[in-house]
Design an enzyme around this catalytic site. Structure first.
Site, PDB file in Angstrom:
ATOM      1  N   TYR A 155       6.045   1.711 -20.711  1.00  0.00           N
ATOM      2  CA  TYR A 155       5.586   0.341 -21.023  1.00  0.00           C
ATOM      3  C   TYR A 155       6.130  -0.656 -19.994  1.00  0.00           C
ATOM      4  O   TYR A 155       5.406  -1.521 -19.494  1.00  0.00           O
ATOM      5  CB  TYR A 155       6.073  -0.003 -22.434  1.00  0.00           C
ATOM      6  CG  TYR A 155       5.630  -1.332 -22.983  1.00  0.00           C
ATOM      7  CD1 TYR A 155       4.351  -1.496 -23.530  1.00  0.00           C
ATOM      8  CD2 TYR A 155       6.497  -2.429 -23.002  1.00  0.00           C
ATOM      9  CE1 TYR A 155       3.950  -2.720 -24.063  1.00  0.00           C
ATOM     10  CE2 TYR A 155       6.111  -3.649 -23.533  1.00  0.00           C
ATOM     11  CZ  TYR A 155       4.841  -3.787 -24.067  1.00  0.00           C
ATOM     12  OH  TYR A 155       4.452  -5.005 -24.594  1.00  0.00           O
ATOM     13  N   LYS A 159       3.987  -2.945 -17.436  1.00  0.00           N
ATOM     14  CA  LYS A 159       4.057  -4.415 -17.471  1.00  0.00           C
ATOM     15  C   LYS A 159       4.579  -4.967 -16.146  1.00  0.00           C
ATOM     16  O   LYS A 159       4.140  -6.030 -15.693  1.00  0.00           O
ATOM     17  CB  LYS A 159       4.929  -4.884 -18.642  1.00  0.00           C
ATOM     18  CG  LYS A 159       4.326  -4.584 -20.020  1.00  0.00           C
ATOM     19  CD  LYS A 159       3.005  -5.309 -20.230  1.00  0.00           C
ATOM     20  CE  LYS A 159       2.499  -5.197 -21.657  1.00  0.00           C
ATOM     21  NZ  LYS A 159       1.199  -5.849 -21.839  1.00  0.00           N
TER      22      LYS A 159
HETATM   23  P1  NDP Z   1      -1.184  -5.322 -31.478  1.00  0.00           P
HETATM   24  O1  NDP Z   1      -0.854  -3.882 -31.514  1.00  0.00           O
HETATM   25  O2  NDP Z   1      -0.932  -6.163 -32.673  1.00  0.00           O
HETATM   26  O3  NDP Z   1      -2.726  -5.518 -31.042  1.00  0.00           O
HETATM   27  C1  NDP Z   1      -3.225  -4.818 -29.947  1.00  0.00           C
HETATM   28  C2  NDP Z   1      -4.689  -5.158 -29.767  1.00  0.00           C
HETATM   29  O4  NDP Z   1      -5.188  -4.412 -28.637  1.00  0.00           O
HETATM   30  C3  NDP Z   1      -5.560  -4.756 -30.938  1.00  0.00           C
HETATM   31  O5  NDP Z   1      -6.661  -5.645 -31.015  1.00  0.00           O
HETATM   32  C4  NDP Z   1      -6.044  -3.367 -30.551  1.00  0.00           C
HETATM   33  O6  NDP Z   1      -7.218  -3.021 -31.266  1.00  0.00           O
HETATM   34  C5  NDP Z   1      -6.276  -3.575 -29.064  1.00  0.00           C
HETATM   35  N1  NDP Z   1      -6.238  -2.362 -28.249  1.00  0.00           N
HETATM   36  C6  NDP Z   1      -5.275  -1.426 -28.179  1.00  0.00           C
HETATM   37  N2  NDP Z   1      -5.616  -0.455 -27.330  1.00  0.00           N
HETATM   38  C7  NDP Z   1      -6.839  -0.784 -26.841  1.00  0.00           C
HETATM   39  C8  NDP Z   1      -7.731  -0.166 -25.920  1.00  0.00           C
HETATM   40  N3  NDP Z   1      -7.451   1.003 -25.336  1.00  0.00           N
HETATM   41  N4  NDP Z   1      -8.910  -0.774 -25.633  1.00  0.00           N
HETATM   42  C9  NDP Z   1      -9.226  -1.956 -26.231  1.00  0.00           C
HETATM   43  N5  NDP Z   1      -8.415  -2.590 -27.107  1.00  0.00           N
HETATM   44  C10 NDP Z   1      -7.241  -2.002 -27.407  1.00  0.00           C
HETATM   45  O7  NDP Z   1      -0.398  -5.889 -30.200  1.00  0.00           O
HETATM   46  P2  NDP Z   1       0.209  -7.349 -29.921  1.00  0.00           P
HETATM   47  O8  NDP Z   1      -0.739  -8.384 -30.373  1.00  0.00           O
HETATM   48  O9  NDP Z   1       1.597  -7.382 -30.376  1.00  0.00           O
HETATM   49  O10 NDP Z   1       0.267  -7.303 -28.318  1.00  0.00           O
HETATM   50  C11 NDP Z   1      -0.751  -7.856 -27.519  1.00  0.00           C
HETATM   51  C12 NDP Z   1      -0.283  -7.829 -26.067  1.00  0.00           C
HETATM   52  O11 NDP Z   1       0.956  -8.544 -25.971  1.00  0.00           O
HETATM   53  C13 NDP Z   1      -0.003  -6.427 -25.529  1.00  0.00           C
HETATM   54  O12 NDP Z   1      -0.378  -6.346 -24.174  1.00  0.00           O
HETATM   55  C14 NDP Z   1       1.502  -6.309 -25.662  1.00  0.00           C
HETATM   56  O13 NDP Z   1       2.017  -5.380 -24.737  1.00  0.00           O
HETATM   57  C15 NDP Z   1       1.931  -7.725 -25.364  1.00  0.00           C
HETATM   58  N6  NDP Z   1       3.246  -8.068 -25.864  1.00  0.00           N
HETATM   59  C16 NDP Z   1       3.513  -8.062 -27.208  1.00  0.00           C
HETATM   60  C17 NDP Z   1       4.778  -8.411 -27.655  1.00  0.00           C
HETATM   61  C18 NDP Z   1       5.140  -8.458 -29.097  1.00  0.00           C
HETATM   62  O14 NDP Z   1       6.340  -8.691 -29.386  1.00  0.00           O
HETATM   63  N7  NDP Z   1       4.236  -8.262 -30.032  1.00  0.00           N
HETATM   64  C19 NDP Z   1       5.846  -8.762 -26.713  1.00  0.00           C
HETATM   65  C20 NDP Z   1       5.451  -8.741 -25.344  1.00  0.00           C
HETATM   66  C21 NDP Z   1       4.198  -8.399 -24.951  1.00  0.00           C
HETATM   67  P3  NDP Z   1      -7.622  -1.466 -31.505  1.00  0.00           P
HETATM   68  O15 NDP Z   1      -6.400  -0.779 -32.044  1.00  0.00           O
HETATM   69  O16 NDP Z   1      -8.773  -1.509 -32.460  1.00  0.00           O
HETATM   70  O17 NDP Z   1      -8.044  -0.948 -30.175  1.00  0.00           O
END
Ligand code: NDP
Length: 248
Positions: A155, A159
């Site tokens: 990860y 990133k």
């Molecule tokens: P969630 O797991 O809550 O949501 C992830 C979203 O991405 C969902 O809509 C999921 O839908 C979609 N997704 C996952 N894989 C795919 C794929 N292969 N193709 C298309 N869509 C995909 O994550 P967060 O909201 O927490 O995180 C969002 C972003 O923020 C990420 O990039 C994460 O790395 C980053 N981030 C989050 C942090 C946190 O503390 N939450 C901290 C730092 C960064 P579905 O499963 O239906 O595909």
């Protein structure tokens, strides 16, 4: 900060940070295309935007699959005829210490979090360049892409790579008024962090000067600013949204 008339594409817009970004961009007046692997929750977000008077389209797409970025951008152009703002938000984790990390866990995280962002950016740049009206690409990184983290070599590498992609692309397309920036959240309350045991959460909170995890809406507010006219002279930057837990 009006985004009226703009078309935005948000990957991973069905929940968490991406959902909050989709709502915020729609509130600012943008029409929003959002994707996720599972259509139903994405369609729910699109319905909510429409119920609030906005325009939205949900698309099932796996940005880890090589053809889906092009298909996604094509769906956006079919429906709205243009694309102004791309938010590369979709991301996954497959944590493990490196000696136990399987090749497939490394590959899965790199292919969604980094390869997917590259392919979506490449696909989105085609219409943006053709339109000749500038554009915005906003990549959702992570604080750990800068500071590192135990058990997340895949990860963190993805990133950190995303930050490199941001800086390289920013220089490549600046002459066309397309800005490329990254937003690097710290710990944010979403499904991704919901599984962290309470004791570990509390330990993390002690390292955060603002004394709490952030909200998805707080990340979305920064994305909306970067998408706006007000951010026209900001490119190649990483904006940290982490409650003060780390600074570059
Ligand atoms: P969630 O797991 O809550 O949501 C992830 C979203 O991405 C969902 O809509 C999921 O839908 C979609 N997704 C996952 N894989 C795919 C794929 N292969 N193709 C298309 N869509 C995909 O994550 P967060 O909201 O927490 O995180 C969002 C972003 O923020 C990420 O990039 C994460 O790395 C980053 N981030 C989050 C942090 C946190 O503390 N939450 C901290 C730092 C960064 P579905 O499963 O239906 O595909």
């Amino acid at each position: 900060m009006s985004l009226a008339g703009k078309i935005a594409l948000v990957t991973g817009g069905s929940r968490g940070i991406g959902e909050a970004i989709a709502y915020r961009l729609a509130e600012e007046g943008a029409a929003v295309v959002l994707c996720a692997r599972h259509l139903e929750p994405a369609a729910g977000v699109a319905k909510t935007i429409e119920a609030r008077g906005g325009q939205a389209l949900a698309v099932a797409a796996d940005i880890g699959a090589s053809a889906d970025a092009d298909r996604l951008v094509a769906a956006c152009l079919d429906r709205f005829g243009r694309l102004d703002i791309l938010v590369n938000n979709a991301g996954i984790t497959r944590d493990g210490l490196i000696l136990r990390m399987k090749d497939e866990d490394w590959d899965a995280v790199l292919s969604v979090n980094l390869d997917g962002a590259f392919r979506c950016a490449r696909a989105a740049l085609r219409p943006m360049l053709k339109q000749k009206q500038g554009g915005r690409i906003i990549n959702i990184g992570s604080v750990v892409g800068s500071m590192g983290n135990v058990g997340q070599a895949n990860y963190v590498a993805a990133k950190a790579g995303l930050l490199g992609l941001t800086k390289a692309l920013a220089r490549e397309v600046a002459s066309r008024d397309i800005t490329v920036n990254a937003v690097a959240p710290g710990f944010i309350e979403t499904e991704m962090t919901a599984g962290i045991p309470d004791a570990i959460k509390q330990a993390h909170v002690t390292q955060i000067p603002l004394g709490r995890f952030g909200t998805a809406a707080e990340v979305a507010a920064t994305v909306a600013f970067l998408a706006s006219e007000g951010a026209a002279y900001i490119t190649g930057q990483v904006i940290h949204v982490n409650g003060g837990m780390w600074s570059s």
